[in-house]
Write a protein that holds these residues in place. Structure first.
Motif, PDB file in Angstrom:
ATOM      1  N   PRO A  28      47.085  48.848  77.300  1.00 23.65           N
ATOM      2  CA  PRO A  28      47.706  49.989  76.623  1.00 23.65           C
ATOM      3  C   PRO A  28      47.098  50.272  75.249  1.00 23.65           C
ATOM      4  O   PRO A  28      47.078  49.415  74.368  1.00 23.65           O
ATOM      5  CB  PRO A  28      49.174  49.559  76.505  1.00 23.65           C
ATOM      6  N   GLY A  29      46.572  51.476  75.088  1.00 22.24           N
ATOM      7  CA  GLY A  29      45.980  51.899  73.821  1.00 22.24           C
ATOM      8  C   GLY A  29      44.478  51.767  73.772  1.00 22.24           C
ATOM      9  O   GLY A  29      43.817  52.421  72.954  1.00 22.24           O
ATOM     10  N   LEU A  30      43.906  50.930  74.616  1.00 21.12           N
ATOM     11  CA  LEU A  30      42.458  50.704  74.604  1.00 21.12           C
ATOM     12  C   LEU A  30      41.746  51.901  75.216  1.00 21.12           C
ATOM     13  O   LEU A  30      42.088  52.343  76.310  1.00 21.12           O
ATOM     14  CB  LEU A  30      42.123  49.439  75.387  1.00 21.12           C
ATOM     15  N   SER A  31      40.721  52.425  74.528  1.00 17.23           N
ATOM     16  CA  SER A  31      40.027  53.610  75.033  1.00 17.23           C
ATOM     17  C   SER A  31      38.522  53.451  75.131  1.00 17.23           C
ATOM     18  O   SER A  31      37.869  54.256  75.796  1.00 17.23           O
ATOM     19  CB  SER A  31      40.347  54.823  74.147  1.00 17.23           C
ATOM     20  N   PHE A  32      37.945  52.430  74.501  1.00 14.37           N
ATOM     21  CA  PHE A  32      36.481  52.301  74.516  1.00 14.37           C
ATOM     22  C   PHE A  32      36.102  50.843  74.358  1.00 14.37           C
ATOM     23  O   PHE A  32      36.686  50.117  73.544  1.00 14.37           O
ATOM     24  CB  PHE A  32      35.861  53.100  73.369  1.00 14.37           C
ATOM     25  N   LEU A  33      35.093  50.426  75.142  1.00 11.07           N
ATOM     26  CA  LEU A  33      34.570  49.069  75.034  1.00 11.07           C
ATOM     27  C   LEU A  33      33.069  49.091  75.290  1.00 11.07           C
ATOM     28  O   LEU A  33      32.615  49.621  76.312  1.00 11.07           O
ATOM     29  CB  LEU A  33      35.258  48.144  76.044  1.00 11.07           C
ATOM     30  N   ASP A  34      32.316  48.537  74.351  1.00  3.69           N
ATOM     31  CA  ASP A  34      30.883  48.287  74.504  1.00  3.69           C
ATOM     32  C   ASP A  34      30.719  46.781  74.340  1.00  3.69           C
ATOM     33  O   ASP A  34      30.541  46.270  73.235  1.00  3.69           O
ATOM     34  CB  ASP A  34      30.097  49.064  73.446  1.00  3.69           C
ATOM     35  N   SER A  35      30.831  46.058  75.458  1.00  2.61           N
ATOM     36  CA  SER A  35      30.991  44.604  75.396  1.00  2.61           C
ATOM     37  C   SER A  35      29.686  43.837  75.295  1.00  2.61           C
ATOM     38  O   SER A  35      29.701  42.644  74.990  1.00  2.61           O
ATOM     39  CB  SER A  35      31.770  44.116  76.630  1.00  2.61           C
TER      40      SER A  35
END
Length: 701
Positions: A621-628
């Motif tokens: 919930p709330g997470l919108s972007f990840l560049d892992s």
């Protein structure tokens, strides 16, 4: 500075070993420094120089000196010069200072009575020997200034896992930028050093090596269970060990260049002391052991090598400052004692060790920015996933959300009626937190201070220097039919391990009508963006703040760790990585944001469109972007009209990029417009310069 007696402050600051306070004024004479009076080549400055914690009328300067021949030395006399110009023709400070063996020949010089919003240049001499380069620093703007602010934020610089080409990229980009686009300070969010040498996965070759520590723990012998340490690795256990690590890390030329060009503002995370630490306790083996001697040594070394204004720092809107300089005390590695209502363990040695240094504090940058620096290690409660609880949930891929939330709530669980037992599948144990206080990440006094600071802030933007992420990062295992699994947290060493207190803080911001709060965070070795919900498990989500998490400078990426961890399960490995012929795609970005089914089906069907049909908007919930799969840093620009954040991902850090700095793989850009307290913030973006990360790079796979 306001809120204290200036003369008394200067007297007390100068009374601390290795600390000097000087006042700036145009010198009515040429430099009288007689550098010809001594032979050259006797001394050098192997760790360079630095500045930190800029105020409108003051800044802290730092260096370390030693004999070239490495011989032990008593006090070494230095000169420090500060000038208004790079050529040092307009001197405003020329002062003798002394580097003492008691502080490992480090020197901290607080320069007062400077002009606000002004660049200055500084350098150090020892006899006829000069530091290899001069430093550039600046003061903060006056309190009533209302102009844009631009700063970098970064973290996590494991020396053995990679090179610091990202620092050189930051420096080179700043030199090439227009004056109005240059960075004003660097916010370091912790893991400046790593206390354990050989902290590189067994299957990988270290980029560079650290030799034996002066003392150190018994060298590590691989046992087949812990695969994240190299054979022979050691933990720092004494002051000499921690000093050794700071001195080694600070020989890196790219780090030296950044510290010479920008003033730094620091907090710490765990590795400045010990991995996953809480209060003065370590967690290396099992539930860990009291480590008050190590905590004291770590605090002293941090204070010696990090230029920070702590004791008698300015007050903030009537809120009394809490930070204070290091105070030597005697401690033993002793039992922690019993916790008080704030979960602070009352053992004398624990209180003395963590009380030896206080670093949570505030800064103001005109009317545009109030910066709130927190310490999320020294006062936190123990992790809920004890060895007993881990045995209970054995077989769970990640710590179950249900179990963590129940344990974290302690005696407040279920509206004050906590369960007597905890169960998972067919196993059951007595609830070990049934009578315990609710978990805390900040500790009671710091939490009260944080709320008071937020309420007192009058700036356009409030930046929370938050060393560990607050964003929800979960894997929705329960979405898999017939798997019998519960949703799990991706790590509980950050705010996910303290969900009750995070909910309290987000509720406070919402109810108090405090808007324009941005958390700048680190620790997770990935670029991560999203909004912070008041309650991530509420039926209808509302949000109080936004968060931008920067990846590490050199530490191993989140994606690499997830890929290694998923190898034993073909299904879960598909959720982490897509084998696209000659290229591996970071499907973990997709899975964490859009849900496990979306990630797995994207892999199996080679179709983003089909994967999107099974997207779970509530997966994290709330997470919108990840560049892992990233190394690099973040840059934030704050104006009256909005905030923009650029997350910079550089290329491979396993090789030295040299003076050109690391090449940039991508820049991911986001924008946030101001929002009124009580409203929900909105994040615009991302837009990309360079190749976008997966899944943004693929419409279909």
């Amino acid at each position: 500075m306001t809120g204290f007696d200036r003369r008394e402050f200067l007297r007390l600051f100068a009374a601390t070993a290795g600390c000097f306070a000087v006042s700036a004024a145009p010198l009515p004479f040429a430099s009288v420094l007689n550098r010809a009076a001594a032979d050259t080549g006797l001394y050098h400055f192997p760790q360079g120089l630095a500045s930190g914690d800029p105020q409108p009328h003051a800044v802290m300067l730092w260096t370390r000196v030693e004999r070239v021949d490495g011989a032990p030395s008593d006090a070494i006399d230095l000169y420090v010069q500060v000038a208004e110009d790079e050529a040092f023709t307009k001197l405003i400070v020329e002062r003798a200072v002394r580097a003492l063996p008691e502080t490992d020949h480090t020197v901290r010089v607080l320069v007062n009575e400077l002009r606000p919003d002004t660049h200055y240049y500084y350098r150090f001499f020892a006899g006829s020997d000069q530091a290899p380069f001069s430093g550039r620093t600046r003061t903060a703007p006056p309190r009533d200034a209302k102009r844009p602010v631009r700063f970098a934020f970064l973290c996590c610089q494991n020396y053995e896992q990679g090179y610091y080409g990202a620092y050189r990229r930051l420096v080179n980009d700043d030199i090439a930028a227009k004056p109005e686009d240059r960075i004003e300070f660097v916010l370091h969010l912790g893991d400046f050093i790593y206390e354990h040498t050989g902290d590189v996965p067994e299957e990988e070759k270290p980029a560079r090596l650290i030799g034996p520590l002066p003392n150190g723990s018994t060298p590590w012998v691989p046992d087949g269970k812990r695969t994240n340490w190299q054979s022979g690795g050691q933990a720092a256990v004494t002051l000499a060990d921690y000093r050794f690590l700071y001195k080694l890390y600070l020989t890196d030329p790219d780090l030296q260049a950044a510290r010479a060009r920008f003033p730094f503002i620091h907090t710490w995370d765990d590795h400045e002391f010990t991995n996953d630490c809480w209060q003065s306790h370590d967690t290396y083996y099992g539930d860990g052991s009291p480590a008050q001697k190590r905590k004291l040594a770590a605090n002293q070394a941090w204070f010696e090598f990090v230029p920070a204004l702590l004791s008698d720092a300015p007050d903030f809107g009537g809120v009394k400052p809490q930070a204070h300089d290091f105070t030597p005390v005697k401690v033993a590695d002793a039992p922690m004692g019993e916790p008080d209502a704030n979960f602070l363990f009352q053992g004398t040695d624990n209180l003395k060790a963590i009380g030896s240094l206080g670093i949570y504090r505030t800064f103001s940058w005109g009317k545009m920015l109030d910066l709130v620096i927190t310490d999320l290690r020294s006062y936190r409660s123990p992790p809920v996933m004890s060895e007993e609880v881990k045995a209970l949930v054995k077989g769970a891929p990640l710590p179950p959300v249900r179990i963590v939330k129940t344990l974290d709530a302690g005696r407040s669980a279920a509206q004050g009626n906590p369960p007597a037992k905890l169960s998972y599948k067919d196993r059951e144990i007595d609830n070990p937190r049934r009578a315990a206080p609710p978990g805390t990440h900040m500790g009671g006094p710091q939490k009260s201070w944080f709320k008071s600071v937020m309420q007192s802030s009058k700036a356009r933007w409030r930046i929370w220097a938050n060393s560990v992420p607050a964003l929800a990062m979960r894997i929705d295992f329960a979405s898999l039919p017939f798997a019998g699994l519960e949703d799990g947290y991706v790590g509980i060493d950050a705010w996910q391990g303290y969900p009750g207190e995070l909910k309290e803080l987000m509720s406070f911001l919402k109810e108090a009508g405090i808007g324009n709060v941005i958390s700048c965070s680190g620790d997770y070795h990935a670029h991560i963006v999203g909004r912070l919900p008041v309650d991530p498990d509420a039926e209808a989500l509302t949000y109080s703040a936004v968060e931008f998490v920067t990846t590490g400078i050199s530490s191993g990426s989140m994606y690499r760790g997830a890929e290694r961890g998923a190898r034993k399960s073909a299904l879960f490995h598909r959720a982490v990585e897509i084998d696209d012929g000659d290229k591996k795609l970071e499907n973990f970005n997709n899975t964490l944001v859009n849900g496990l089914r979306a990630g797995i089906l994207t892999n199996y069907t080679n179709s983003m469109k089909i994967g999107a049909m099974f997207r779970n908007e509530r997966a994290s919930p709330g997470l919108s972007f990840l560049d892992s799969n990233a190394h690099g840093f973040g840059i934030a620009t704050l104006t009256e009209e909005g905030a923009t954040v650029e997350l910079v991902n550089v290329c491979d850090v396993s090789k030295d990029a040299g003076p050109e700095g690391a090449a940039v793989l991508r820049r991911s850009r986001f924008a946030v417009k101001p929002w009124k307290g009580g409203d929900d913030p909105v994040i615009e973006g991302p837009t990309f310069e360079g190749e976008p990360p997966f899944p943004y790079s693929h419409v279909t796979v």
